[in-house]
Each structure stands twice: as structure tokens, then as C-alpha cells.
Design a protein around this motif. Sequence first.
Motif, PDB file in Angstrom:
ATOM      1  N   THR A   1       0.845  -1.194   0.000  1.00 28.25           N
ATOM      2  CA  THR A   1       0.000   0.000   0.000  1.00 28.25           C
ATOM      3  C   THR A   1       0.879   1.242   0.000  1.00 28.25           C
ATOM      4  N   VAL A   2       0.531   2.216  -0.836  1.00 30.16           N
ATOM      5  CA  VAL A   2       1.203   3.513  -0.798  1.00 30.16           C
ATOM      6  C   VAL A   2       0.491   4.356   0.254  1.00 30.16           C
TER       7      VAL A   2
ATOM      8  N   GLY B   1       1.654   6.378  -6.003  1.00 30.39           N
ATOM      9  CA  GLY B   1       0.532   6.541  -5.094  1.00 30.39           C
ATOM     10  C   GLY B   1      -0.521   7.488  -5.640  1.00 30.39           C
TER      11      GLY B   1
ATOM     12  N   ARG C   1      -2.539   5.757  -8.264  1.00 32.05           N
ATOM     13  CA  ARG C   1      -3.558   4.891  -7.676  1.00 32.05           C
ATOM     14  C   ARG C   1      -4.728   5.712  -7.138  1.00 32.05           C
ATOM     15  N   LEU C   2      -4.427   6.842  -6.526  1.00 32.89           N
ATOM     16  CA  LEU C   2      -5.496   7.699  -6.024  1.00 32.89           C
ATOM     17  C   LEU C   2      -6.371   8.192  -7.162  1.00 32.89           C
TER      18      LEU C   2
ATOM     19  N   MET D   1     -10.064   2.647  -1.857  1.00 31.63           N
ATOM     20  CA  MET D   1      -8.663   2.749  -1.431  1.00 31.63           C
ATOM     21  C   MET D   1      -8.095   1.364  -1.149  1.00 31.63           C
TER      22      MET D   1
ATOM     23  N   GLU E   1       6.153   8.336   2.566  1.00 27.55           N
ATOM     24  CA  GLU E   1       6.624   7.427   1.524  1.00 27.55           C
ATOM     25  C   GLU E   1       7.958   7.897   0.935  1.00 27.55           C
TER      26      GLU E   1
ATOM     27  N   ARG F   1      -4.989  -0.205  -3.145  1.00 28.45           N
ATOM     28  CA  ARG F   1      -3.789  -0.218  -2.302  1.00 28.45           C
ATOM     29  C   ARG F   1      -3.154   1.171  -2.186  1.00 28.45           C
ATOM     30  N   VAL F   2      -3.972   2.131  -1.778  1.00 31.92           N
ATOM     31  CA  VAL F   2      -3.483   3.471  -1.478  1.00 31.92           C
ATOM     32  C   VAL F   2      -4.262   3.977  -0.269  1.00 31.92           C
TER      33      VAL F   2
END
Length: 475
Positions: A115-116, A464, A467-468, A429, A456, A433-434
Amino acid sequence: MDTDSREPRYRQIARYFEQQIVSGQLLPGSALPTERELSVRLGINRSTVTAAYSDLRASGFVQSTQGSGTRVSETLWGDTPKRGLNWHSYVSGGSFVPTLAIVRRVREIAAAPDTVVFSRGELSADLLPSDQLSALLRELTLSMPLDYANPKGEAETREVISAHLKEQYRVNAAPDEILLTSGAQQALHLVTHCLLNPGDAVGLEGPSYAYSRSLFVSAGLRLFQMPMDEHGLIPEEVVQLYNKHKIRMIFVNPTYQNPTGTTLSLSRRRRLLELCEERRIPIVEDDPYSLLALEGAAPPPLSLKALSSGGGHVLYMGTLSKMAAPGFRAGWIVAPSGVASRLAEAKQEMDYGYSTILQEVTKLYLTSGVWQGHLADLRQALTRRRNRMLTALQEHLGNRAEWLVPQGGYYLWCKLNRKIPDGELVREMEAHRVAVMPGSVYGAEGSSLRLSYAREPENRIEEGIRRLAAVLRRL
């Protein structure tokens, strides 16, 4: 329904939903069944469901809006806690602590592999001064006695912190006015439980890190929002709150504020001090980030404590956790001597004083010169990460959101262009994985996010944000 129970049916229904909310199965903003739907499903009179929902509303668990039905409460701004309520009664009685379930769920997501993590307000491992501290520890000699510490902190340690505050913050604090604490969290706990009474009204910046702290609710305090803009708190709003609710104290984080990253301007600081002095409103100033100005940014204004005449009505809180390491737990309160002594009495009852071994480490860290070099490196690293995040946001989020450009600290505040329920955000989320922290955690209205660029490594930030962006596209 337990038809053999002596507990009234409406209370069985209310208790069921209370447990669902406290356990996190129903998140803030989640819809409950309509009264008609639930009465049909349970085969009971609709008036029983009406009574249950009325009970839930009275306890602050849910809110009902014409046309929108009944939903789990998203905010407790201005609500009056139950008489004599404390944290133990929240746990044992299942009373609602706002957004606690959200925070817990986000932490679980952040702990999952790969996960970020933009949700945590702490430094990544590569930014911690582990090597420097290891070298210092090899030089450590325990000159202090290893029995229970002076509840205020040993005199030598407080003298070192007094000199540090004067040199770095221009805060004049005699050693007798300093109380050592286990970080800012304990400092807040001492202030809220020792200097205020259940039912007292207090002002918090809106949004505010302090709003997410259950200790305010456990102390039975009524929380009122002091509006902000991109320049920080609006001082005149404090007067409105004072006139309407007779607020007894305000809590502010004026420099690189958590969660918005904003800094209160010098003119507003002076105005806030003037208004509070006139009305004799104490100010609690939390100042963990003011030495973390990013490269190219102008130094922030002096703290409220440094600017105030005499400084007697400003309680000033600081820490090494944000500049060194969270595990350091070195924090302090600067207060008039009598107030510091009162808080020290309570601290002695809690933990018999701050660890003498950690006091030795704190003294060595602040007097060795190591921390200045680490601070310079940290500011450079945070600047690079902030810039990487800004570039990635522009590329991947575009017009889905707008954000403030922080000049220091850890955080970037992002406002989304449409409302997204917290439950849906958390679910996506986890799938992508963020981890980010929703603005509702801090009492913000509308949909917003707090993004930390400190947690991070630099090379993970763009991934990240990508992903968001995928999360927001799905929603």
C-alpha cells in the motif's frame, strides 16, 4: 428480535445499530433502512422503529434529513456531550466517537503489503536520524538518577529546552514554566482534562487535527468550528463564537497547519492575540512544524507565544517527534508556572514523570549540534517530495480536485470537485492499495483529503497519486 427479552424492542433495535456504528460496520454517512422498510422486515409496528431511530438521534449516532432518510452522523460540531461522560463510558456504553471507525479502517489499509501510504503524519524510515542517534547513544552517560523523575522534568533538561526555545523560536520560557510531556498528545490530554470542565465550549480550527482526537469528546467538551481560508484562521470568527457560545479556550496550530498545511499570517496572528486578550480567552498553540519551512519558502511568522505581550494567556506546545522521530516522544508545554505545576501534578498521577533516560537523550540531541544538520537534510528531502506530489497531482488528477501548495510541514490539502461518501472512498482505497485520510476525520465539510508527502520514499509518490486517481475515476 429477542421476543423473550425484558429489554424493549425499540432499545434492541437502537442497540443493534449502535454496535454496528461503533464496530465500523456502518461508517459515517451510511444510510439506515427507512422506518417503513425496517418495520416490514422485522414484522413489527412502525412506531417501534420510529422510537428506536429517535433514541439514536438523541444519542448523536444518526441524523435524519427530509428527503435523505436517516444516516450515521458525520460530525459532532457543537453537540452537547452527556453529563459526566468520559472515555470509559464511551467504550463500555458504545457511545459514538466521530470518525473513529474511518480512522481504524484507513490504518488497516495502510498496514497492508504494497500500500502507498499518504495517510500517516510521520517520516519515512530513510528520513529518520537513526545513525546519528546510534552514535549519540554510544556517548551517553546517565548523570541523572534513575528513580522516578521530577513530574515537570529534570531541571537540566528544562534548562536545555528553555535555551532551545529562545534560540530557535524566540520564545522566552523560564525552566519553571516548562513541563515535559510524552509528545503533543499527552499535552492535549493534560490541558483538556485539567483546565476545562465537562460542558465547556472550546474553539477549534475547521478543519483541525485536534477534532480527530477522542480526548476532547471524552472530556465532555463542546467543539465549535472556527472557520479558515487559505490564510488560516479568521480571527473575527472567534468573537462570534465567544458571543454566541462563551467559548472558554481555543486550540490552534497556526504554522503549516495539520491537516491543511496553511499558515496564519502575521497580521491575523496579531489580531487574534488582541481579540483573545480583550476577552481573556486562553489560547493553546500547537507548534510542531514551524522549523520545517521548505526550500524557497519565506520563514513563517513568529509563534503566537513569541508575539504575545507577556505570553501569559498562550499555552505553547512543542515536540521533537516531527523533526527527529515519532518514537522520541519528547514534547513540552510552556505555561505560567502555576499552571505548569498543576498539569505536572496530573502527569505524576498518570506516569510518574517523563523517562529520565529519554531526558538524557533529548539533552544530548539538542546540545550536540546533530539536530541542525538533520533538520537541513530533512527540509531538502521534504521539498523534493512535495514537488514530486504536486507534479503527479497535476498530471493524474487534473480538474478532479484543487489543492493548496504547502510552504512547510508534511501535508497537502486536496478538495475534490464532487462529494464522495467515506465508505465508498475507503472501499476503493483498499482495492487500489493506497491510503489517504478523508477530510471528515478533521471535521471538514464536503469531500476533501489530507495527503502526507513525508511517509513514503520519493520514488513511490507518483505511483501513489496514480492509484489515487484510479480511485477517484471509479467513484
